[in-house]
Scaffold this motif. Structure first.
Motif, PDB file in Angstrom:
ATOM      1  N   ASP A   1       0.848  -1.187   0.000  1.00  0.00           N
ATOM      2  CA  ASP A   1       0.000   0.000   0.000  1.00  0.00           C
ATOM      3  C   ASP A   1       0.891   1.247   0.000  1.00  0.00           C
ATOM      4  O   ASP A   1       1.712   1.414   0.912  1.00  0.00           O
ATOM      5  N   PRO A   2       0.779   2.121  -0.986  1.00  0.00           N
ATOM      6  CA  PRO A   2       1.695   3.274  -1.111  1.00  0.00           C
ATOM      7  C   PRO A   2       1.728   4.162   0.130  1.00  0.00           C
ATOM      8  O   PRO A   2       2.778   4.708   0.474  1.00  0.00           O
ATOM      9  N   LEU A   3       0.580   4.316   0.784  1.00  0.00           N
ATOM     10  CA  LEU A   3       0.535   5.162   1.975  1.00  0.00           C
ATOM     11  C   LEU A   3       0.982   4.405   3.219  1.00  0.00           C
ATOM     12  O   LEU A   3       1.857   4.858   3.961  1.00  0.00           O
ATOM     13  N   ALA A   4       0.429   3.240   3.431  1.00  0.00           N
ATOM     14  CA  ALA A   4       0.690   2.504   4.674  1.00  0.00           C
ATOM     15  C   ALA A   4       2.143   2.094   4.804  1.00  0.00           C
ATOM     16  O   ALA A   4       2.693   2.097   5.906  1.00  0.00           O
ATOM     17  N   LYS A   5       2.789   1.736   3.704  1.00  0.00           N
ATOM     18  CA  LYS A   5       4.156   1.213   3.815  1.00  0.00           C
ATOM     19  C   LYS A   5       5.159   2.281   4.244  1.00  0.00           C
ATOM     20  O   LYS A   5       6.302   1.927   4.590  1.00  0.00           O
ATOM     21  N   LYS A   6       4.738   3.540   4.281  1.00  0.00           N
ATOM     22  CA  LYS A   6       5.604   4.575   4.845  1.00  0.00           C
ATOM     23  C   LYS A   6       5.651   4.476   6.374  1.00  0.00           C
ATOM     24  O   LYS A   6       6.561   5.024   7.002  1.00  0.00           O
ATOM     25  N   HIS A   7       4.670   3.777   6.932  1.00  0.00           N
ATOM     26  CA  HIS A   7       4.538   3.731   8.392  1.00  0.00           C
ATOM     27  C   HIS A   7       4.588   2.313   8.960  1.00  0.00           C
ATOM     28  O   HIS A   7       4.951   2.131  10.124  1.00  0.00           O
ATOM     29  N   LEU A   8       4.227   1.326   8.150  1.00  0.00           N
ATOM     30  CA  LEU A   8       4.166  -0.051   8.633  1.00  0.00           C
ATOM     31  C   LEU A   8       4.797  -0.990   7.618  1.00  0.00           C
ATOM     32  O   LEU A   8       4.602  -0.838   6.409  1.00  0.00           O
ATOM     33  N   HIS A   9       5.555  -1.938   8.127  1.00  0.00           N
ATOM     34  CA  HIS A   9       6.020  -3.047   7.308  1.00  0.00           C
ATOM     35  C   HIS A   9       5.898  -4.317   8.126  1.00  0.00           C
ATOM     36  O   HIS A   9       6.089  -4.304   9.353  1.00  0.00           O
ATOM     37  N   ILE A  10       5.581  -5.411   7.456  1.00  0.00           N
ATOM     38  CA  ILE A  10       5.438  -6.698   8.127  1.00  0.00           C
ATOM     39  C   ILE A  10       6.339  -7.702   7.422  1.00  0.00           C
ATOM     40  O   ILE A  10       6.298  -7.829   6.193  1.00  0.00           O
ATOM     41  N   VAL A  11       7.150  -8.403   8.209  1.00  0.00           N
ATOM     42  CA  VAL A  11       8.047  -9.420   7.664  1.00  0.00           C
ATOM     43  C   VAL A  11       7.878 -10.699   8.464  1.00  0.00           C
ATOM     44  O   VAL A  11       8.034 -10.691   9.688  1.00  0.00           O
ATOM     45  N   PHE A  12       7.535 -11.772   7.781  1.00  0.00           N
ATOM     46  CA  PHE A  12       7.511 -13.086   8.423  1.00  0.00           C
ATOM     47  C   PHE A  12       8.767 -13.820   7.962  1.00  0.00           C
ATOM     48  O   PHE A  12       8.886 -14.202   6.805  1.00  0.00           O
ATOM     49  N   ILE A  13       9.721 -14.000   8.876  1.00  0.00           N
ATOM     50  CA  ILE A  13      10.979 -14.670   8.544  1.00  0.00           C
ATOM     51  C   ILE A  13      10.694 -16.155   8.295  1.00  0.00           C
ATOM     52  O   ILE A  13      10.246 -16.867   9.188  1.00  0.00           O
ATOM     53  N   GLU A  14      10.955 -16.582   7.077  1.00  0.00           N
ATOM     54  CA  GLU A  14      10.668 -17.963   6.704  1.00  0.00           C
ATOM     55  C   GLU A  14      11.658 -18.928   7.356  1.00  0.00           C
ATOM     56  O   GLU A  14      12.852 -18.652   7.441  1.00  0.00           O
ATOM     57  N   ASP A  15      11.130 -20.062   7.821  1.00  0.00           N
ATOM     58  CA  ASP A  15      11.942 -21.149   8.388  1.00  0.00           C
ATOM     59  C   ASP A  15      12.835 -20.652   9.529  1.00  0.00           C
ATOM     60  O   ASP A  15      14.053 -20.815   9.523  1.00  0.00           O
ATOM     61  N   TYR A  16      12.198 -20.075  10.534  1.00  0.00           N
ATOM     62  CA  TYR A  16      12.892 -19.550  11.714  1.00  0.00           C
ATOM     63  C   TYR A  16      13.785 -20.617  12.339  1.00  0.00           C
ATOM     64  O   TYR A  16      13.407 -21.774  12.464  1.00  0.00           O
ATOM     65  N   SER A  17      14.989 -20.226  12.735  1.00  0.00           N
ATOM     66  CA  SER A  17      15.990 -21.161  13.264  1.00  0.00           C
ATOM     67  C   SER A  17      16.904 -20.411  14.222  1.00  0.00           C
ATOM     68  O   SER A  17      16.803 -19.187  14.381  1.00  0.00           O
ATOM     69  N   VAL A  18      17.832 -21.142  14.844  1.00  0.00           N
ATOM     70  CA  VAL A  18      18.780 -20.515  15.765  1.00  0.00           C
ATOM     71  C   VAL A  18      19.622 -19.477  15.044  1.00  0.00           C
ATOM     72  O   VAL A  18      19.820 -18.363  15.539  1.00  0.00           O
ATOM     73  N   SER A  19      20.133 -19.805  13.881  1.00  0.00           N
ATOM     74  CA  SER A  19      21.007 -18.864  13.173  1.00  0.00           C
ATOM     75  C   SER A  19      20.248 -17.605  12.763  1.00  0.00           C
ATOM     76  O   SER A  19      20.819 -16.504  12.758  1.00  0.00           O
ATOM     77  N   LYS A  20      18.969 -17.741  12.431  1.00  0.00           N
ATOM     78  CA  LYS A  20      18.178 -16.551  12.104  1.00  0.00           C
ATOM     79  C   LYS A  20      17.847 -15.763  13.362  1.00  0.00           C
ATOM     80  O   LYS A  20      17.818 -14.525  13.341  1.00  0.00           O
ATOM     81  N   ALA A  21      17.615 -16.478  14.451  1.00  0.00           N
ATOM     82  CA  ALA A  21      17.392 -15.793  15.727  1.00  0.00           C
ATOM     83  C   ALA A  21      18.602 -14.951  16.119  1.00  0.00           C
ATOM     84  O   ALA A  21      18.466 -13.860  16.681  1.00  0.00           O
ATOM     85  N   GLU A  22      19.797 -15.442  15.808  1.00  0.00           N
ATOM     86  CA  GLU A  22      21.020 -14.700  16.135  1.00  0.00           C
ATOM     87  C   GLU A  22      21.093 -13.377  15.378  1.00  0.00           C
ATOM     88  O   GLU A  22      21.814 -12.462  15.794  1.00  0.00           O
ATOM     89  N   LYS A  23      20.354 -13.243  14.304  1.00  0.00           N
ATOM     90  CA  LYS A  23      20.298 -11.984  13.563  1.00  0.00           C
ATOM     91  C   LYS A  23      19.176 -11.086  14.083  1.00  0.00           C
ATOM     92  O   LYS A  23      19.296  -9.859  14.074  1.00  0.00           O
ATOM     93  N   ILE A  24      18.079 -11.708  14.551  1.00  0.00           N
ATOM     94  CA  ILE A  24      16.899 -10.935  14.931  1.00  0.00           C
ATOM     95  C   ILE A  24      17.027 -10.332  16.319  1.00  0.00           C
ATOM     96  O   ILE A  24      16.718  -9.145  16.532  1.00  0.00           O
ATOM     97  N   PHE A  25      17.474 -11.111  17.303  1.00  0.00           N
ATOM     98  CA  PHE A  25      17.538 -10.596  18.676  1.00  0.00           C
ATOM     99  C   PHE A  25      18.379  -9.323  18.784  1.00  0.00           C
ATOM    100  O   PHE A  25      17.936  -8.341  19.391  1.00  0.00           O
ATOM    101  N   PRO A  26      19.595  -9.280  18.233  1.00  0.00           N
ATOM    102  CA  PRO A  26      20.400  -8.066  18.382  1.00  0.00           C
ATOM    103  C   PRO A  26      19.818  -6.843  17.667  1.00  0.00           C
ATOM    104  O   PRO A  26      20.125  -5.714  18.041  1.00  0.00           O
ATOM    105  N   ALA A  27      18.979  -7.076  16.640  1.00  0.00           N
ATOM    106  CA  ALA A  27      18.471  -5.963  15.833  1.00  0.00           C
ATOM    107  C   ALA A  27      17.154  -5.407  16.352  1.00  0.00           C
ATOM    108  O   ALA A  27      16.702  -4.349  15.889  1.00  0.00           O
TER     109      ALA A  27
END
Length: 796
Positions: free
Chosen positions: A593-619
């Motif tokens: 959505d051209p307007l909404a994406k200036k304020h909201l974004h949604i990301v579902f990280i596919e195949d969540y794992s320990v190595s991906k968690a190591e990227k998400i927690f610090p950020a």
């Protein structure tokens, strides 16, 4: 092991030159892994020799999951060589991070239960305590999660590489485990001995994995059992092809679907296979008289999955070692302890008596006798019918594994103060009344070496530059950071670290999921197993409410936020899979959505794992811990977020309460019903969601959108969600808490806009996170339950 960068480079280059494909990163990975194995295995051998010579009491931690994560980088970190190896490889033109990414991730767990077990293994070795893990070597783990048109699909995962794997096959320690058959009386050495006839045997082959402690000297063992075809003859009429297929299934996948009898049998096979192979080995290899076993061996069962360890140890002591019941029971009851991880009825395992009797006839006989003797003991107590049912191990043709675990253990612990209290006063009140000396609390913890040192080296360096490196060995000393909580220079440096980690995650999301997110936005993360009580549904409905308001109210232009989801749904759990579809469909609408994406974004990280968690927690800036109060035993993601400076947005549940006790209510955003209120509503059945919807226009709109299917590509994709919210009267109080949840978000955004004040909150969270290190948790277990003695590394 090499003590300098130059010696490492010299040896590494010499080995690389011997390989044909010297330029291949895979070859570099292979050479480096082989070197680290050699360093590790030397210390491993010395550790085992030390334990043998000193005859120290040893712990065996039984768990159906061990979510270890990648091993190479963690071993380099714990061997204390990560720094110069990384520098040396860089000088040779190689990127250590890229090399680590080549390692297949062990598929040995799903969520918090398995990751907790992995953290405990790290802490046991790092505290120089003789403690080992016992689990299963799943070839394919849980599954690889792939999104197709927003739906979760499950694909096989094969992570085991026989050439590069860390495990050592111990063929000489293999043994056979029986299933099915019938029990007949027999006589051996002038005593009655039950004889199992016409059994179906499965070979258990152990693979040993080294668990490297900090400083690299103590190396304990994680033993994983693999199911293979036995050389014993098959029962008459059993087709060999069917036997081979069923054998392979035992350690093929984690958590088979238990909605049908075939899945239930497979789960029980897995659980008994783990318990029997481990216990037989422990008893056989003991270095003490059997009567002294409890002084030399401690066995911790992680949740109810290994509860069959209780009757199996009884079987070994009586049938194989010739003990009488009373002596055997005394040993079992002083050797095994039990950790409860849930109060959810569905997770307190129960098995059909007829199924258990058919699969494990001797074990069922022993469970029957445990039940009979326990009922006999409680017969004289003034109990009503309901109380007697709550104390029954076998009731109405059902075996209650949690009750068996409590009756057969000498200690029973919950994993957060609130959780333990609920166990004692409600869920296991009758058992606690009978065994008041057994129940106690040990709050969970996480391995700071994995979740701070390894996952966030930038923050770790900043902390060390401010307060020194004592916190690495004693994480409680992170409290020294408090004196920097109002230091503008330190707060700016902290903010710079957070932005750097957010940019790294944003790059990862762009590369792997082709979604562009703004690193300057608020990174708001909810990453955990998808389940009704964890309330990912409330999160996405709130986001849709924000989206509706952005479209309808020109004055509403909120600070940009990136909402990050991660987690898997059990393949047979339709509700959870519908929630995933809902999140992905709303994400597609909002992100485009051209307007909404200036304020909201949604990301579902596919195949969540320990190595991906190591990227998400610090950020992450915000830690979503929004389970229905009284339903989450503890949580450990909340601790990992806190350790990395994220601020908790959560309910009065699990360890959230203890986090708030540490940081103060001004440094977290807590909302919603209390556990007491939830339990009161449940008792009185006085909650009626339509009353709430009627008075909240924004909630009316989002519910209408949800129920008409516009948020999920059709009504058929939300039938289970509809059933839970409407037909089942919203059992997890999503609609009751959602308005307060929205207000908590408003308070959070207001706080985030004051950058230095937000960083000050972040410092307080990091400074108080040391108490949630698994080092503290393991020391409490050792002191209060296992009574292990430390084996100093300078003896090795």
């Amino acid at each position: 092991m090499f003590s300098s960068k130059e010696r490492f480079k010299e040896n590494f280059v010499a080995r690389l030159e011997q390989r044909e494909d010297k330029e291949s990163l895979q070859t570099v990975y292979s050479v480096l892994t082989a070197m680290v194995k050699e360093w590790t295995y030397d210390d491993w051998e010395q550790t085992n020799q030390q334990y043998k010579e000193q005859k120290r009491k040893q712990l065996y931690y039984f768990s159906i999951e061990f979510l270890m994560g990648r091993i190479l980088g963690q071993n380099l970190m714990n061997l204390d060589v990560h720094g110069f190896v990384e520098e040396g490889l860089k000088e040779l033109g190689f990127d250590l991070h890229a090399i680590e990414e080549l390692e297949p991730e062990p598929g040995l767990g799903n969520g918090g239960l398995g990751r907790l077990a992995a953290c405990f293994m790290d802490s046991l070795a790092s505290l120089q305590l003789p403690g080992h893990g016992c689990g299963l070597r799943y070839k394919g783990g849980l599954f690889t999660q792939v999104f197709q048109d927003g739906f979760q699909t499950e694909q096989p995962t094969v992570w085991i590489d026989e050439k590069e794997g860390w495990g050592i096959r111990r063929e000489e320690l293999s043994l056979d485990i029986p299933f099915f058959g019938s029990i007949e009386p027999g006589i051996e050495s002038n005593r009655l001995k039950p004889v199992l006839k016409d059994a179906e045997w499965i070979k258990a082959v152990p693979y040993d994995y080294p668990i490297v402690g900090a400083a690299g000297k103590t190396v304990n063992t994680l033993r994983l059992w693999q199911a293979e075809v036995s050389s014993r003859p098959l029962p008459k009429g059993k087709p060999r092809t069917l036997y081979e297929q069923e054998t392979a299934e035992v350690t093929d996948r984690l958590y088979p679907d238990a909605s049908l009898d075939a899945g239930k049998i497979l789960r029980l096979k897995q659980q008994y296979f783990l318990c029997s192979a481990s216990l037989q080995t422990i008893v056989k290899n003991r270095d003490c008289p059997l009567s002294d076993l409890a002084r030399h061996v401690a066995i911790q069962i992680n949740d109810t999955h290994p509860a069959l360890a209780i009757p199996e140890l009884m079987r070994i002591l009586m049938d194989e070692e010739g003990m009488q019941w009373e002596e055997a029971w005394g040993i079992v009851n002083h050797t095994i302890s039990y950790t409860n991880h849930t109060i959810l009825e569905e997770a307190l395992e129960k098995w059909s008596s007829s199924l258990l009797e058919r699969l494990l006839p001797r074990i069922y006989m022993i469970i029957q006798e445990i039940d009979r003797r326990f009922k006999e003991k409680t017969q004289q107590e003034p109990l009503d019918e309901w109380q007697r049912k709550k104390l029954a191990i076998i009731e109405n043709g059902v075996v209650h594994m949690a009750t068996l675990a409590v009756v057969g253990s000498y200690k029973v612990n919950g994993v957060a103060k609130l959780h333990t209290e609920i166990l004692k006063v409600r869920e296991m009140k009758e058992l606690n009344d009978h065994f008041p000396h057994k129940f106690h609390n040990i709050t969970n913890g996480v391995a700071h070496r994995r979740w701070l040192l390894k996952a966030n080296p930038e923050l770790s360096s900043l902390i060390t530059s401010a307060v020194g490196d004592e916190w690495i060995r004693e994480p409680i000393k992170l409290h020294k950071l408090h004196r920097f909580s109002k230091d503008p220079a330190f707060l700016q440096d902290l903010q710079a670290v957070k932005i750097a980690k957010k940019r790294q995650l944003a790059d990862y999301i762009k590369t792997h999921q082709d979604i562009i997110v703004d690193p300057e936005s608020v990174f708001d993360a909810q990453i955990k197993r998808i389940h009704g009580y964890k309330r990912q549904l409330m999160n996405i409905l709130h986001i849709q409410m924000l989206y509706n308001r952005i479209l309808s109210d020109r004055s509403f232009r909120p600070y940009p936020r990136t909402f990050i989801f991660g987690g898997k749904a059990a393949p047979s759990y339709r509700y959870a899979k519908e929630v995933i579809k809902l999140i992905n469909t709303v994400a597609d609408q909002v992100n485009n959505d051209p307007l909404a994406k200036k304020h909201l974004h949604i990301v579902f990280i596919e195949d969540y794992s320990v190595s991906k968690a190591e990227k998400i927690f610090p950020a992450s800036d915000v830690s979503e811990q929004i389970s229905t109060a009284s339903k989450e035993a503890s949580g450990t993601g909340n601790m990992k977020f806190m350790m990395n400076g994220a601020i908790t947005l959560g309910t009065f549940d699990g360890a959230n309460l203890e986090i708030v006790e540490q940081v103060g209510e001004d440094n977290a955003f807590i909302f919603g019903l209390t556990a007491r209120q939830v339990m009161q509503f449940e008792k009185e059945q006085s909650y009626y969601p339509p009353d709430i919807i009627q008075h909240e226009p924004d909630l009316q709109l989002v519910m209408a959108q949800l129920l008409e299917g516009s948020l999920s590509d059709g009504e058929g994709n939300i039938s289970a969600i509809r059933n839970q919210l409407v037909d089942c009267n919203d059992p997890f109080f999503v609609l009751k808490d959602i308005q307060q949840y929205g207000k908590a978000h408003e308070r959070l955004l207001s706080a985030f806009e004051n950058s230095l004040a937000w960083q000050e909150m972040s410092v307080v969270n990091i400074a108080q996170s040391g108490i949630f290190s698994s080092d503290r948790t393991i020391q409490e277990y050792s002191d209060e339950v296992w009574q292990l003695g430390r084996v100093p590394s300078n003896l090795l």
